[in-house]
Design a protein around this motif. Structure first.
Motif, PDB file in Angstrom:
ATOM      1  N   MET A 208      -6.140 -16.942   2.607  1.00 62.73           N
ATOM      2  CA  MET A 208      -4.939 -17.139   1.797  1.00 62.73           C
ATOM      3  C   MET A 208      -3.790 -17.657   2.667  1.00 62.73           C
ATOM      4  N   PRO A 209      -2.846 -18.377   2.081  1.00 68.09           N
ATOM      5  CA  PRO A 209      -1.677 -18.799   2.861  1.00 68.09           C
ATOM      6  C   PRO A 209      -0.804 -17.611   3.224  1.00 68.09           C
ATOM      7  N   ARG A 210       0.005 -17.768   4.251  1.00 65.35           N
ATOM      8  CA  ARG A 210       0.940 -16.710   4.643  1.00 65.35           C
ATOM      9  C   ARG A 210       1.876 -16.418   3.473  1.00 65.35           C
ATOM     10  N   SER A 211       2.083 -15.146   3.186  1.00 72.05           N
ATOM     11  CA  SER A 211       2.897 -14.758   2.043  1.00 72.05           C
ATOM     12  C   SER A 211       4.384 -14.795   2.390  1.00 72.05           C
ATOM     13  N   ARG A 212       5.198 -14.708   1.346  1.00 71.67           N
ATOM     14  CA  ARG A 212       6.650 -14.766   1.531  1.00 71.67           C
ATOM     15  C   ARG A 212       7.164 -13.599   2.378  1.00 71.67           C
ATOM     16  N   LEU A 213       6.750 -12.377   2.039  1.00 67.08           N
ATOM     17  CA  LEU A 213       7.216 -11.219   2.803  1.00 67.08           C
ATOM     18  C   LEU A 213       6.679 -11.256   4.230  1.00 67.08           C
ATOM     19  N   GLU A 214       5.453 -11.676   4.385  1.00 72.35           N
ATOM     20  CA  GLU A 214       4.862 -11.809   5.725  1.00 72.35           C
ATOM     21  C   GLU A 214       5.707 -12.721   6.598  1.00 72.35           C
ATOM     22  N   GLN A 215       6.141 -13.839   6.041  1.00 76.34           N
ATOM     23  CA  GLN A 215       6.958 -14.774   6.807  1.00 76.34           C
ATOM     24  C   GLN A 215       8.335 -14.204   7.119  1.00 76.34           C
ATOM     25  N   LEU A 216       8.933 -13.498   6.155  1.00 80.50           N
ATOM     26  CA  LEU A 216      10.272 -12.954   6.369  1.00 80.50           C
ATOM     27  C   LEU A 216      10.286 -11.881   7.453  1.00 80.50           C
ATOM     28  N   GLU A 217       9.313 -10.969   7.414  1.00 78.26           N
ATOM     29  CA  GLU A 217       9.286  -9.862   8.376  1.00 78.26           C
ATOM     30  C   GLU A 217       8.452 -10.180   9.618  1.00 78.26           C
ATOM     31  N   SER A 218       7.663 -11.243   9.542  1.00 68.08           N
ATOM     32  CA  SER A 218       6.709 -11.585  10.593  1.00 68.08           C
ATOM     33  C   SER A 218       5.742 -10.421  10.815  1.00 68.08           C
ATOM     34  N   GLN A 221       0.332  -7.772   7.899  1.00 69.63           N
ATOM     35  CA  GLN A 221      -0.213  -6.810   6.946  1.00 69.63           C
ATOM     36  C   GLN A 221       0.457  -6.903   5.571  1.00 69.63           C
ATOM     37  N   LEU A 222       1.638  -7.507   5.517  1.00 73.01           N
ATOM     38  CA  LEU A 222       2.313  -7.666   4.231  1.00 73.01           C
ATOM     39  C   LEU A 222       1.592  -8.669   3.335  1.00 73.01           C
ATOM     40  N   ARG A 223       0.825  -9.566   3.910  1.00 76.29           N
ATOM     41  CA  ARG A 223       0.020 -10.488   3.107  1.00 76.29           C
ATOM     42  C   ARG A 223      -0.964  -9.708   2.243  1.00 76.29           C
ATOM     43  N   ALA A 224      -1.572  -8.677   2.840  1.00 81.92           N
ATOM     44  CA  ALA A 224      -2.531  -7.863   2.092  1.00 81.92           C
ATOM     45  C   ALA A 224      -1.849  -7.101   0.961  1.00 81.92           C
ATOM     46  N   LEU A 225      -0.683  -6.521   1.243  1.00 84.66           N
ATOM     47  CA  LEU A 225       0.019  -5.790   0.195  1.00 84.66           C
ATOM     48  C   LEU A 225       0.465  -6.717  -0.928  1.00 84.66           C
ATOM     49  N   GLU A 226       0.973  -7.890  -0.586  1.00 87.47           N
ATOM     50  CA  GLU A 226       1.399  -8.834  -1.621  1.00 87.47           C
ATOM     51  C   GLU A 226       0.220  -9.310  -2.472  1.00 87.47           C
ATOM     52  N   ALA A 227      -0.964  -9.317  -1.884  1.00 87.80           N
ATOM     53  CA  ALA A 227      -2.153  -9.738  -2.622  1.00 87.80           C
ATOM     54  C   ALA A 227      -2.715  -8.618  -3.493  1.00 87.80           C
ATOM     55  N   GLY A 228      -2.110  -7.419  -3.401  1.00 88.57           N
ATOM     56  CA  GLY A 228      -2.545  -6.300  -4.234  1.00 88.57           C
ATOM     57  C   GLY A 228      -3.591  -5.413  -3.612  1.00 88.57           C
ATOM     58  N   ALA A 229      -3.849  -5.572  -2.319  1.00 86.99           N
ATOM     59  CA  ALA A 229      -4.849  -4.753  -1.645  1.00 86.99           C
ATOM     60  C   ALA A 229      -4.296  -3.365  -1.332  1.00 86.99           C
ATOM     61  N   THR A 230      -5.193  -2.446  -1.070  1.00 90.23           N
ATOM     62  CA  THR A 230      -4.825  -1.097  -0.659  1.00 90.23           C
ATOM     63  C   THR A 230      -5.019  -0.967   0.844  1.00 90.23           C
ATOM     64  N   ILE A 231      -3.982  -0.456   1.533  1.00 88.54           N
ATOM     65  CA  ILE A 231      -4.069  -0.190   2.973  1.00 88.54           C
ATOM     66  C   ILE A 231      -3.956   1.319   3.170  1.00 88.54           C
ATOM     67  N   LEU A 232      -5.002   1.929   3.679  1.00 89.64           N
ATOM     68  CA  LEU A 232      -4.997   3.349   3.988  1.00 89.64           C
ATOM     69  C   LEU A 232      -4.254   3.564   5.308  1.00 89.64           C
ATOM     70  N   VAL A 233      -3.307   4.507   5.338  1.00 87.27           N
ATOM     71  CA  VAL A 233      -2.559   4.816   6.552  1.00 87.27           C
ATOM     72  C   VAL A 233      -2.873   6.246   6.966  1.00 87.27           C
ATOM     73  N   LYS A 234      -3.589   6.392   8.052  1.00 86.22           N
ATOM     74  CA  LYS A 234      -3.906   7.718   8.583  1.00 86.22           C
ATOM     75  C   LYS A 234      -2.806   8.114   9.569  1.00 86.22           C
ATOM     76  N   THR A 235      -2.214   9.273   9.355  1.00 87.07           N
ATOM     77  CA  THR A 235      -1.145   9.746  10.240  1.00 87.07           C
ATOM     78  C   THR A 235      -1.734  10.561  11.375  1.00 87.07           C
ATOM     79  N   VAL A 236      -1.339  10.216  12.592  1.00 88.22           N
ATOM     80  CA  VAL A 236      -1.815  10.917  13.788  1.00 88.22           C
ATOM     81  C   VAL A 236      -0.617  11.390  14.592  1.00 88.22           C
ATOM     82  N   SER A 237      -0.831  12.352  15.447  1.00 80.12           N
ATOM     83  CA  SER A 237       0.277  12.894  16.236  1.00 80.12           C
ATOM     84  C   SER A 237       0.562  12.068  17.481  1.00 80.12           C
TER      85      SER A 237
END
Length: 260
Positions: A208-218, A221-237
């Motif tokens: 996919m092309p680089r998304s708008r938010l991806e370009q703004l924040e550089s 991973q924002l490309r995946a979120l804008e495409a509607g994907a789910t990103i699991l975030v595991k919290t570690v100490s």
């Protein structure tokens, strides 16, 4: 033979804020070697590759024993890894993107991310975060923050401090030096530079092309979120900040000296 889980370290020679950082070796060995050694000790990874378009990085990597996959020029680490996956990792069940400028990420943290992804087969992509208990980290735009749902799915990543504390001062919620308190109470999470992808999703998202938010924040991973994907975030100490500036590298060298 079970499908393999492959760790890939994308590496480019030039960096806008810290030129040639992957090859900095004031500690006695190049920066990228630390990431490769950690990934190589991870029990969950079948193999570890360094993906680069730089012959200089490739020569150095082969010198310390790494397997190297040469690539073309790419705008992001994910795109670079996708080239290698298409060509060399057709039987992989999971691809782990280990950042070469995250030299202090323990191998057991990599294993934890792999385990989390294996327990949630419906999720396309995963990453790690750790609570922030430092104003310096919270305000540093090179330190990426993430906000999540209650069950650990990413809502947004930003270089700015998110969430915004409207009715008070951030200092009121930070507990410098108190690991347990910070782990339980801090509303801010620092994104750690490691990703795990289902191979088919990685190939799809990088087409996919680089998304708008991806370009703004550089932030790729924002490309995946804008495409509607789910990103699991595991919290570690564990706390691990990427090496992005000369000051980051100087601090890393000091920590290495204390380790002896």
């Amino acid at each position: 033979m079970p499908p393999s889980i492959v760790g890939i370290i994308p590496a480019r020679l030039q960096s806008s804020r810290l030129p040639r950082k992957m090859l900095l070796r004031e500690s006695g060995k190049p920066l990228i070697q630390y990431a490769w050694e950690a990934a190589s000790r991870a029990k969950s990874l079948s193999q570890v590759l360094i993906a680069t378009d730089s012959e200089e990085i490739a020569d150095v990597a082969r010198g310390f024993g790494a397997r190297v996959a040469m690539t073309g020029d790419h705008p992001s680490g994910g795109d670079r890894i996708a080239e290698v996956v298409r060509r060399e990792c057709t039987d992989a069940s999971l691809i782990v993107n280990v950042q070469g400028d995250e030299p202090e990420l323990p191998p057991e943290v990599i294993d934890g991310l792999v385990s989390a992804m294996q327990s949630r087969p419906e999720i396309e992509m995963g990453t790690l975060a750790t609570p922030i208990n430092s104003m310096a980290v919270l305000q540093d735009t090179s330190c990426v923050k993430v906000v999540c749902t209650a069950d650990g799915r990413a809502l947004y990543f930003s270089r700015l401090p998110i969430p915004y504390y409207r009715d008070g001062q951030p200092e009121d919620l930070l507990h410098p030096g108190e690991e347990t308190a910070a782990y339980q109470q801090s509303p801010w999470k620092l994104h750690l530079g490691i990703y795990a992808y289902r191979p088919e999703f990685l190939l799809a998202i990088t087409s996919m092309p680089r998304s708008r938010l991806e370009q703004l924040e550089s932030l790729e991973q924002l490309r995946a979120l804008e495409a509607g994907a789910t990103i699991l975030v595991k919290t570690v100490s564990h706390r691990s900040v990427g090496i992005d500036t000369a000051a980051d590298y100087a601090a890393f060298l000091e920590r290495q000296k204390r380790l002896g």
